[in-house]
Design an enzyme around this catalytic site. Structure first.
Site, PDB file in Angstrom:
ATOM      1  N   MET A  15      -2.792  23.467  23.212  1.00 19.45           N
ATOM      2  CA  MET A  15      -2.972  22.026  23.352  1.00 19.45           C
ATOM      3  C   MET A  15      -2.442  21.605  24.734  1.00 19.45           C
ATOM      4  O   MET A  15      -2.720  22.265  25.714  1.00 19.45           O
ATOM      5  CB  MET A  15      -2.313  21.268  22.191  1.00 19.45           C
ATOM      6  CG  MET A  15      -2.931  21.592  20.842  1.00 19.45           C
ATOM      7  SD  MET A  15      -4.670  21.059  20.767  1.00 19.45           S
ATOM      8  CE  MET A  15      -5.063  21.404  19.067  1.00 19.45           C
ATOM      9  N   SER A  16      -1.656  20.537  24.805  1.00 19.15           N
ATOM     10  CA  SER A  16      -1.285  20.004  26.120  1.00 19.15           C
ATOM     11  C   SER A  16      -0.187  20.786  26.828  1.00 19.15           C
ATOM     12  O   SER A  16       0.175  20.448  27.959  1.00 19.15           O
ATOM     13  CB  SER A  16      -0.891  18.534  26.005  1.00 19.15           C
ATOM     14  OG  SER A  16      -2.038  17.746  25.786  1.00 19.15           O
ATOM     15  N   VAL A  17       0.329  21.840  26.215  1.00 19.38           N
ATOM     16  CA  VAL A  17       1.172  22.762  26.987  1.00 19.38           C
ATOM     17  C   VAL A  17       0.298  23.502  27.999  1.00 19.38           C
ATOM     18  O   VAL A  17       0.788  24.125  28.930  1.00 19.38           O
ATOM     19  CB  VAL A  17       1.942  23.716  26.056  1.00 19.38           C
ATOM     20  CG1 VAL A  17       2.797  24.697  26.841  1.00 19.38           C
ATOM     21  CG2 VAL A  17       2.847  22.914  25.116  1.00 19.38           C
TER      22      VAL A  17
END
Length: 426
Positions: free
Chosen positions: A105-107
Protein backbone atom coordinates in the site's frame (compact mmCIF):
# COMPACT_ATOMS: atom_id res chain seq x y z
CA UNK A 1 -15.36 -17.02 -4.71
CA UNK A 2 -13.66 -15.38 -7.68
CA UNK A 3 -11.38 -12.54 -6.64
CA UNK A 4 -11.55 -9.49 -8.90
CA UNK A 5 -10.63 -5.83 -8.86
CA UNK A 6 -14.13 -5.23 -7.52
CA UNK A 7 -13.79 -7.22 -4.29
CA UNK A 8 -10.11 -7.81 -3.46
CA UNK A 9 -9.93 -5.02 -0.85
CA UNK A 10 -13.28 -5.80 0.73
CA UNK A 11 -13.96 -9.44 1.40
CA UNK A 12 -11.05 -11.77 0.83
CA UNK A 13 -8.54 -10.21 3.17
CA UNK A 14 -5.04 -11.50 3.56
CA UNK A 15 -5.10 -13.82 0.52
CA UNK A 16 -5.56 -10.83 -1.78
CA UNK A 17 -2.75 -8.82 -0.25
CA UNK A 18 -0.40 -11.77 -0.68
CA UNK A 19 -1.44 -12.65 -4.24
CA UNK A 20 -1.81 -9.38 -6.14
CA UNK A 21 -0.13 -10.92 -9.20
CA UNK A 22 -3.08 -13.34 -9.45
CA UNK A 23 -5.65 -10.52 -9.35
CA UNK A 24 -4.23 -7.51 -11.23
CA UNK A 25 -1.70 -6.93 -13.99
CA UNK A 26 1.81 -6.57 -12.57
CA UNK A 27 5.41 -5.96 -13.61
CA UNK A 28 8.45 -7.47 -11.85
CA UNK A 29 11.09 -5.42 -10.04
CA UNK A 30 13.98 -7.91 -10.28
CA UNK A 31 16.72 -8.12 -7.71
CA UNK A 32 19.08 -9.18 -10.59
CA UNK A 33 21.87 -10.59 -8.39
CA UNK A 34 22.24 -14.23 -7.30
CA UNK A 35 21.83 -15.69 -3.82
CA UNK A 36 25.44 -15.04 -2.91
CA UNK A 37 24.69 -11.30 -2.74
CA UNK A 38 21.67 -11.55 -0.43
CA UNK A 39 22.14 -9.41 2.69
CA UNK A 40 22.00 -11.67 5.72
CA UNK A 41 19.73 -10.88 8.66
CA UNK A 42 21.17 -12.79 11.64
CA UNK A 43 19.20 -13.25 14.84
CA UNK A 44 19.84 -11.04 17.84
CA UNK A 45 20.52 -13.96 20.19
CA UNK A 46 20.58 -11.75 23.29
CA UNK A 47 16.86 -10.95 23.08
CA UNK A 48 14.10 -12.73 25.03
CA UNK A 49 11.26 -12.81 22.50
CA UNK A 50 8.59 -13.71 25.06
CA UNK A 51 9.66 -10.64 27.00
CA UNK A 52 9.12 -8.56 23.87
CA UNK A 53 5.66 -10.02 23.29
CA UNK A 54 4.69 -9.41 26.93
CA UNK A 55 5.66 -5.72 26.88
CA UNK A 56 2.75 -3.44 27.72
CA UNK A 57 2.00 -0.73 25.19
CA UNK A 58 0.02 2.45 25.86
CA UNK A 59 -2.02 3.45 22.83
CA UNK A 60 -3.00 7.02 22.01
CA UNK A 61 -6.40 6.47 23.63
CA UNK A 62 -4.48 5.60 26.86
CA UNK A 63 -5.60 1.97 26.81
CA UNK A 64 -2.87 -0.56 27.53
CA UNK A 65 -2.34 -3.93 25.85
CA UNK A 66 0.55 -6.31 25.48
CA UNK A 67 2.42 -6.44 22.19
CA UNK A 68 1.11 -10.00 21.78
CA UNK A 69 -2.51 -8.84 22.19
CA UNK A 70 -2.14 -6.00 19.67
CA UNK A 71 -0.43 -8.20 17.09
CA UNK A 72 -3.15 -10.84 17.47
CA UNK A 73 -6.00 -8.31 17.29
CA UNK A 74 -4.85 -6.24 14.31
CA UNK A 75 -4.99 -8.75 11.44
CA UNK A 76 -1.21 -9.05 11.29
CA UNK A 77 0.15 -11.12 8.41
CA UNK A 78 3.78 -10.68 9.41
CA UNK A 79 6.02 -8.37 11.40
CA UNK A 80 9.71 -7.95 12.12
CA UNK A 81 11.99 -5.75 14.21
CA UNK A 82 15.70 -5.23 13.53
CA UNK A 83 18.18 -3.73 15.96
CA UNK A 84 21.65 -2.99 14.64
CA UNK A 85 20.75 -5.07 11.55
CA UNK A 86 19.89 -8.16 13.60
CA UNK A 87 16.44 -9.73 13.94
CA UNK A 88 14.94 -9.05 17.36
CA UNK A 89 11.61 -10.67 16.56
CA UNK A 90 9.92 -12.01 13.42
CA UNK A 91 6.51 -13.66 13.12
CA UNK A 92 4.21 -14.82 10.31
CA UNK A 93 0.53 -15.71 10.50
CA UNK A 94 -1.92 -17.60 8.32
CA UNK A 95 -0.56 -18.18 4.81
CA UNK A 96 2.12 -15.49 5.09
CA UNK A 97 5.67 -16.86 4.91
CA UNK A 98 9.22 -15.57 4.57
CA UNK A 99 9.01 -15.71 0.75
CA UNK A 100 5.48 -14.21 0.48
CA UNK A 101 5.26 -10.89 -1.31
CA UNK A 102 2.68 -8.67 0.34
CA UNK A 103 1.24 -5.46 -1.06
CA UNK A 104 2.80 -2.47 0.73
CA UNK A 105 0.00 0.00 0.00
CA UNK A 106 1.34 3.50 0.75
CA UNK A 107 4.59 2.22 2.21
CA UNK A 108 5.29 2.10 -1.53
CA UNK A 109 5.53 5.90 -1.46
CA UNK A 110 8.93 6.16 0.31
CA UNK A 111 10.35 3.60 -2.14
CA UNK A 112 9.13 5.65 -5.10
CA UNK A 113 10.60 8.79 -3.54
CA UNK A 114 13.91 6.99 -2.99
CA UNK A 115 14.15 6.24 -6.70
CA UNK A 116 13.59 9.98 -7.29
CA UNK A 117 16.32 10.72 -4.73
CA UNK A 118 18.76 8.46 -6.56
CA UNK A 119 17.98 10.18 -9.88
CA UNK A 120 18.76 13.51 -8.20
CA UNK A 121 22.34 12.25 -7.79
CA UNK A 122 22.71 10.72 -11.26
CA UNK A 123 24.31 13.02 -13.81
CA UNK A 124 22.94 13.41 -17.31
CA UNK A 125 25.20 12.69 -20.26
CA UNK A 126 26.07 16.36 -20.78
CA UNK A 127 29.11 18.55 -20.26
CA UNK A 128 27.16 20.83 -17.90
CA UNK A 129 27.03 18.39 -15.00
CA UNK A 130 23.24 18.44 -14.81
CA UNK A 131 21.38 15.80 -12.87
CA UNK A 132 18.66 13.58 -14.28
CA UNK A 133 16.14 15.01 -11.82
CA UNK A 134 16.28 18.45 -10.23
CA UNK A 135 14.03 19.05 -7.19
CA UNK A 136 13.45 22.71 -8.05
CA UNK A 137 12.41 22.07 -11.64
CA UNK A 138 8.74 21.97 -12.56
CA UNK A 139 7.09 18.60 -13.05
CA UNK A 140 5.85 19.81 -16.44
CA UNK A 141 9.49 20.39 -17.49
CA UNK A 142 9.72 16.59 -17.49
CA UNK A 143 6.12 15.70 -18.33
CA UNK A 144 4.51 18.26 -20.69
CA UNK A 145 1.11 16.63 -20.19
CA UNK A 146 1.14 18.10 -16.67
CA UNK A 147 1.57 21.63 -18.00
CA UNK A 148 -1.70 22.23 -19.83
CA UNK A 149 -3.45 25.58 -19.32
CA UNK A 150 -6.01 24.03 -16.95
CA UNK A 151 -3.69 21.56 -15.23
CA UNK A 152 -3.47 21.77 -11.45
CA UNK A 153 0.12 20.60 -11.68
CA UNK A 154 1.32 23.34 -14.02
CA UNK A 155 4.24 25.11 -12.33
CA UNK A 156 4.48 22.73 -9.36
CA UNK A 157 8.07 21.73 -8.60
CA UNK A 158 9.27 18.18 -8.11
CA UNK A 159 9.99 18.91 -4.43
CA UNK A 160 6.56 20.46 -3.91
CA UNK A 161 4.97 17.26 -5.15
CA UNK A 162 7.33 15.05 -3.13
CA UNK A 163 6.11 16.92 -0.05
CA UNK A 164 2.43 16.74 -1.09
CA UNK A 165 2.03 20.51 -1.24
CA UNK A 166 0.79 20.97 -4.81
CA UNK A 167 -2.72 22.23 -3.89
CA UNK A 168 -4.48 20.08 -6.51
CA UNK A 169 -8.07 19.09 -5.78
CA UNK A 170 -7.99 15.54 -4.45
CA UNK A 171 -9.99 13.76 -1.77
CA UNK A 172 -8.32 10.75 -0.10
CA UNK A 173 -11.62 9.50 1.37
CA UNK A 174 -11.40 5.77 0.66
CA UNK A 175 -15.00 5.05 1.60
CA UNK A 176 -16.53 7.80 -0.54
CA UNK A 177 -17.32 6.30 -3.98
CA UNK A 178 -17.27 9.80 -5.52
CA UNK A 179 -13.83 10.78 -4.19
CA UNK A 180 -10.85 11.36 -6.45
CA UNK A 181 -8.93 8.50 -4.85
CA UNK A 182 -11.71 6.09 -5.88
CA UNK A 183 -11.73 7.52 -9.40
CA UNK A 184 -7.95 7.07 -9.51
CA UNK A 185 -8.36 3.47 -8.35
CA UNK A 186 -10.67 2.91 -11.30
CA UNK A 187 -8.13 4.41 -13.69
CA UNK A 188 -5.33 2.27 -12.25
CA UNK A 189 -7.29 -0.99 -12.52
CA UNK A 190 -7.46 -1.36 -8.74
CA UNK A 191 -11.24 -1.08 -8.92
CA UNK A 192 -13.96 -0.90 -11.57
CA UNK A 193 -14.28 2.53 -13.19
CA UNK A 194 -17.01 4.58 -11.47
CA UNK A 195 -18.61 5.44 -14.84
CA UNK A 196 -18.09 5.19 -18.58
CA UNK A 197 -16.83 8.79 -18.52
CA UNK A 198 -14.11 8.02 -15.96
CA UNK A 199 -10.45 8.00 -17.06
CA UNK A 200 -9.26 4.68 -18.44
CA UNK A 201 -5.66 5.07 -17.26
CA UNK A 202 -3.80 6.90 -14.49
CA UNK A 203 -1.85 9.31 -16.70
CA UNK A 204 -5.12 10.47 -18.27
CA UNK A 205 -6.49 11.04 -14.77
CA UNK A 206 -3.43 13.04 -13.65
CA UNK A 207 -3.39 15.21 -16.77
CA UNK A 208 -6.89 16.48 -16.01
CA UNK A 209 -6.48 17.37 -12.33
CA UNK A 210 -7.46 20.88 -11.22
CA UNK A 211 -6.36 23.19 -8.41
CA UNK A 212 -8.45 23.11 -5.25
CA UNK A 213 -10.77 26.07 -4.78
CA UNK A 214 -11.63 25.40 -1.12
CA UNK A 215 -10.53 28.50 0.88
CA UNK A 216 -9.72 26.29 3.87
CA UNK A 217 -6.84 24.78 1.92
CA UNK A 218 -3.94 27.18 2.31
CA UNK A 219 -1.85 27.20 -0.88
CA UNK A 220 1.33 25.23 -0.30
CA UNK A 221 0.13 23.47 2.85
CA UNK A 222 0.51 19.73 3.29
CA UNK A 223 -2.41 17.55 2.29
CA UNK A 224 -2.14 13.82 1.90
CA UNK A 225 -2.81 12.95 -1.76
CA UNK A 226 -1.83 9.62 -3.28
CA UNK A 227 -1.94 11.17 -6.74
CA UNK A 228 1.27 13.05 -5.89
CA UNK A 229 3.28 9.83 -5.83
CA UNK A 230 1.87 8.83 -9.20
CA UNK A 231 3.20 12.14 -10.56
CA UNK A 232 6.65 11.43 -9.09
CA UNK A 233 6.81 7.97 -10.68
CA UNK A 234 5.81 9.44 -14.04
CA UNK A 235 8.42 12.19 -13.68
CA UNK A 236 11.10 9.58 -12.85
CA UNK A 237 10.36 7.70 -16.07
CA UNK A 238 10.40 10.91 -18.13
CA UNK A 239 13.61 12.23 -16.51
CA UNK A 240 15.39 8.94 -17.20
CA UNK A 241 14.31 9.01 -20.84
CA UNK A 242 15.43 12.65 -21.26
CA UNK A 243 18.81 11.88 -19.72
CA UNK A 244 19.54 8.52 -21.34
CA UNK A 245 17.35 8.55 -24.44
CA UNK A 246 15.95 5.20 -23.38
CA UNK A 247 12.37 4.26 -22.52
CA UNK A 248 12.41 2.40 -19.22
CA UNK A 249 9.48 1.68 -16.97
CA UNK A 250 9.60 2.73 -13.34
CA UNK A 251 9.89 -0.95 -12.37
CA UNK A 252 12.99 -1.33 -14.55
CA UNK A 253 14.51 1.86 -13.15
CA UNK A 254 13.72 0.80 -9.58
CA UNK A 255 15.30 -2.59 -10.22
CA UNK A 256 18.47 -1.08 -11.63
CA UNK A 257 18.93 1.71 -9.08
CA UNK A 258 17.33 0.40 -5.88
CA UNK A 259 16.19 -3.21 -5.61
CA UNK A 260 19.31 -4.76 -7.14
CA UNK A 261 21.52 -2.93 -4.61
CA UNK A 262 19.64 -3.74 -1.41
CA UNK A 263 20.77 -7.34 -1.13
CA UNK A 264 17.11 -8.31 -1.52
CA UNK A 265 16.33 -12.01 -1.35
CA UNK A 266 13.35 -11.92 -3.70
CA UNK A 267 12.14 -9.95 -6.68
CA UNK A 268 9.46 -7.40 -5.88
CA UNK A 269 6.67 -6.50 -8.28
CA UNK A 270 4.29 -3.61 -8.88
CA UNK A 271 0.70 -3.44 -10.09
CA UNK A 272 0.18 -1.73 -13.48
CA UNK A 273 -2.77 -0.19 -15.32
CA UNK A 274 -3.84 -0.91 -18.91
CA UNK A 275 -1.06 1.38 -20.22
CA UNK A 276 1.49 -0.41 -17.98
CA UNK A 277 1.83 2.58 -15.66
CA UNK A 278 2.95 1.31 -12.30
CA UNK A 279 1.08 1.72 -9.03
CA UNK A 280 3.68 4.20 -7.78
CA UNK A 281 1.50 5.22 -4.84
CA UNK A 282 0.75 1.84 -3.30
CA UNK A 283 1.26 -1.04 -5.69
CA UNK A 284 4.68 -2.46 -4.80
CA UNK A 285 4.58 -6.00 -3.39
CA UNK A 286 7.59 -7.31 -1.47
CA UNK A 287 8.54 -9.72 1.29
CA UNK A 288 8.67 -8.66 4.92
CA UNK A 289 12.42 -9.18 5.13
CA UNK A 290 13.20 -7.31 1.93
CA UNK A 291 11.23 -4.28 3.13
CA UNK A 292 13.22 -4.51 6.38
CA UNK A 293 16.41 -4.50 4.29
CA UNK A 294 15.19 -1.32 2.61
CA UNK A 295 14.50 0.22 6.04
CA UNK A 296 17.98 -0.78 7.20
CA UNK A 297 19.45 0.99 4.16
CA UNK A 298 17.68 4.23 5.06
CA UNK A 299 18.64 3.75 8.72
CA UNK A 300 22.25 3.26 7.59
CA UNK A 301 22.47 6.56 5.76
CA UNK A 302 21.80 5.21 2.28
CA UNK A 303 24.13 2.19 2.32
CA UNK A 304 22.72 -1.31 2.00
CA UNK A 305 23.54 -4.13 4.41
CA UNK A 306 25.96 -5.35 1.72
CA UNK A 307 27.78 -2.03 1.83
CA UNK A 308 26.53 -0.72 -1.52
CA UNK A 309 25.80 2.98 -1.76
CA UNK A 310 22.15 3.12 -2.84
CA UNK A 311 21.17 6.74 -2.24
CA UNK A 312 23.26 9.62 -0.95
CA UNK A 313 23.80 10.38 2.73
CA UNK A 314 22.72 13.93 1.92
CA UNK A 315 19.32 12.78 0.68
CA UNK A 316 18.76 10.50 3.68
CA UNK A 317 19.76 13.29 6.09
CA UNK A 318 17.21 15.50 4.36
CA UNK A 319 14.53 12.85 4.87
CA UNK A 320 15.16 12.83 8.63
CA UNK A 321 15.35 16.62 8.77
CA UNK A 322 11.80 16.65 7.49
CA UNK A 323 9.80 19.22 5.59
CA UNK A 324 8.18 22.50 6.54
CA UNK A 325 6.58 22.21 9.99
CA UNK A 326 4.19 25.11 9.38
CA UNK A 327 3.06 23.65 6.04
CA UNK A 328 2.31 20.41 7.91
CA UNK A 329 0.44 22.19 10.71
CA UNK A 330 -1.60 24.22 8.20
CA UNK A 331 -2.87 21.07 6.52
CA UNK A 332 -6.63 20.48 6.59
CA UNK A 333 -6.27 17.14 8.42
CA UNK A 334 -3.62 18.22 10.94
CA UNK A 335 -5.89 17.82 13.99
CA UNK A 336 -6.93 14.35 12.85
CA UNK A 337 -3.32 13.22 12.42
CA UNK A 338 -2.40 13.72 16.09
CA UNK A 339 1.28 14.22 15.27
CA UNK A 340 2.41 17.27 17.29
CA UNK A 341 5.75 18.43 15.94
CA UNK A 342 5.34 16.17 12.93
CA UNK A 343 6.40 16.77 9.35
CA UNK A 344 6.05 15.17 5.92
CA UNK A 345 8.94 15.19 3.45
CA UNK A 346 10.04 13.05 0.49
CA UNK A 347 7.04 10.77 1.09
CA UNK A 348 8.18 9.94 4.65
CA UNK A 349 6.31 10.92 7.80
CA UNK A 350 8.07 12.36 10.85
CA UNK A 351 5.47 11.38 13.47
CA UNK A 352 6.75 13.72 16.22
CA UNK A 353 9.41 16.31 16.95
CA UNK A 354 12.03 13.53 17.19
CA UNK A 355 14.08 14.03 14.02
CA UNK A 356 15.67 10.57 14.34
CA UNK A 357 12.41 8.77 13.51
CA UNK A 358 10.58 8.48 10.20
CA UNK A 359 7.80 6.13 9.19
CA UNK A 360 5.89 4.92 6.15
CA UNK A 361 2.18 4.27 6.53
CA UNK A 362 -0.14 2.22 4.32
CA UNK A 363 -3.87 1.62 4.54
CA UNK A 364 -5.16 -1.75 5.72
CA UNK A 365 -2.40 -1.84 8.34
CA UNK A 366 1.04 -1.46 6.75
CA UNK A 367 3.90 0.32 8.52
CA UNK A 368 7.64 0.90 8.22
CA UNK A 369 9.43 2.37 11.28
CA UNK A 370 13.01 3.67 11.25
CA UNK A 371 14.94 5.15 14.18
CA UNK A 372 18.43 6.08 13.03
CA UNK A 373 19.58 7.00 16.55
CA UNK A 374 19.02 3.50 17.94
CA UNK A 375 19.46 1.49 14.74
CA UNK A 376 15.93 0.12 14.98
CA UNK A 377 13.77 -0.85 12.00
CA UNK A 378 10.24 -2.23 12.27
CA UNK A 379 7.87 -3.54 9.60
CA UNK A 380 4.27 -4.65 10.05
CA UNK A 381 2.18 -6.00 7.16
CA UNK A 382 -1.52 -6.55 7.79
CA UNK A 383 -4.89 -7.10 6.14
CA UNK A 384 -7.50 -4.98 7.88
CA UNK A 385 -11.00 -5.18 6.47
CA UNK A 386 -11.26 -1.36 6.35
CA UNK A 387 -8.63 1.07 5.01
CA UNK A 388 -8.35 2.92 8.33
CA UNK A 389 -9.39 1.49 11.69
CA UNK A 390 -8.74 3.87 14.53
CA UNK A 391 -7.55 1.72 17.42
CA UNK A 392 -5.78 -0.70 15.10
CA UNK A 393 -3.64 2.15 13.89
CA UNK A 394 -5.48 4.43 11.51
CA UNK A 395 -5.01 8.17 11.49
CA UNK A 396 -5.39 8.34 15.29
CA UNK A 397 -4.58 4.92 16.67
CA UNK A 398 -1.14 4.09 15.29
CA UNK A 399 -0.96 0.89 17.33
CA UNK A 400 1.96 -0.39 15.22
CA UNK A 401 3.87 2.83 15.84
CA UNK A 402 3.21 2.46 19.57
CA UNK A 403 4.52 -1.12 19.45
CA UNK A 404 7.71 -0.15 17.66
CA UNK A 405 8.32 2.79 20.00
CA UNK A 406 7.85 0.62 23.09
CA UNK A 407 10.15 -2.12 21.77
CA UNK A 408 12.71 0.52 20.77
CA UNK A 409 12.68 1.98 24.29
CA UNK A 410 12.82 -1.48 25.88
CA UNK A 411 15.85 -2.48 23.80
CA UNK A 412 17.61 0.75 24.72
CA UNK A 413 16.94 0.14 28.41
CA UNK A 414 18.10 -3.47 28.12
CA UNK A 415 21.32 -2.43 26.41
CA UNK A 416 22.00 0.19 29.06
CA UNK A 417 21.31 -2.35 31.80
CA UNK A 418 23.74 -4.85 30.28
CA UNK A 419 26.43 -2.19 29.98
CA UNK A 420 25.84 -1.12 33.57
CA UNK A 421 26.02 -4.71 34.80
CA UNK A 422 29.23 -5.24 32.85
CA UNK A 423 30.82 -2.17 34.39
CA UNK A 424 29.70 -3.17 37.87
CA UNK A 425 31.17 -6.63 37.43
CA UNK A 426 34.68 -5.46 36.56
Amino acid sequence: MEVTNGNWQKSVGSWSYQNMDKILSTEPIPRIHDDSDVASLPDADWVDRDEILDLEVTLKNNERYTVRKIIDATDTDGWIVLRDNKVVIEQYFGTMAEDTRHILMSVTKPLTATVAGILMEQEKMTTRGEYMLEPDKKVNDYVPELGGPNSGYKGATVQTVLDMRSAVKFSEDYLDPTSEVREMDGASGWAPRPSDQSPTAVKQFLSNMKLASDPKRIPGCFEYRSCETYVIGWVCEAAYKIARGTDMSFAQIASQLLWSKLGAQHDAYITVDEEDTGGFDGGICATLRDLARYGAMICGGGKSLRGHRVVSQRWVDDVFKGGDAQAFADGPRYNELDMPGGKFHNMFWSPSSDRNVVIGIGIHGQMLYINKATGTVGVKLSSWALPEEAWKGGWKGFSALSIFQEIDTHLTRSAASKISAGVAGR
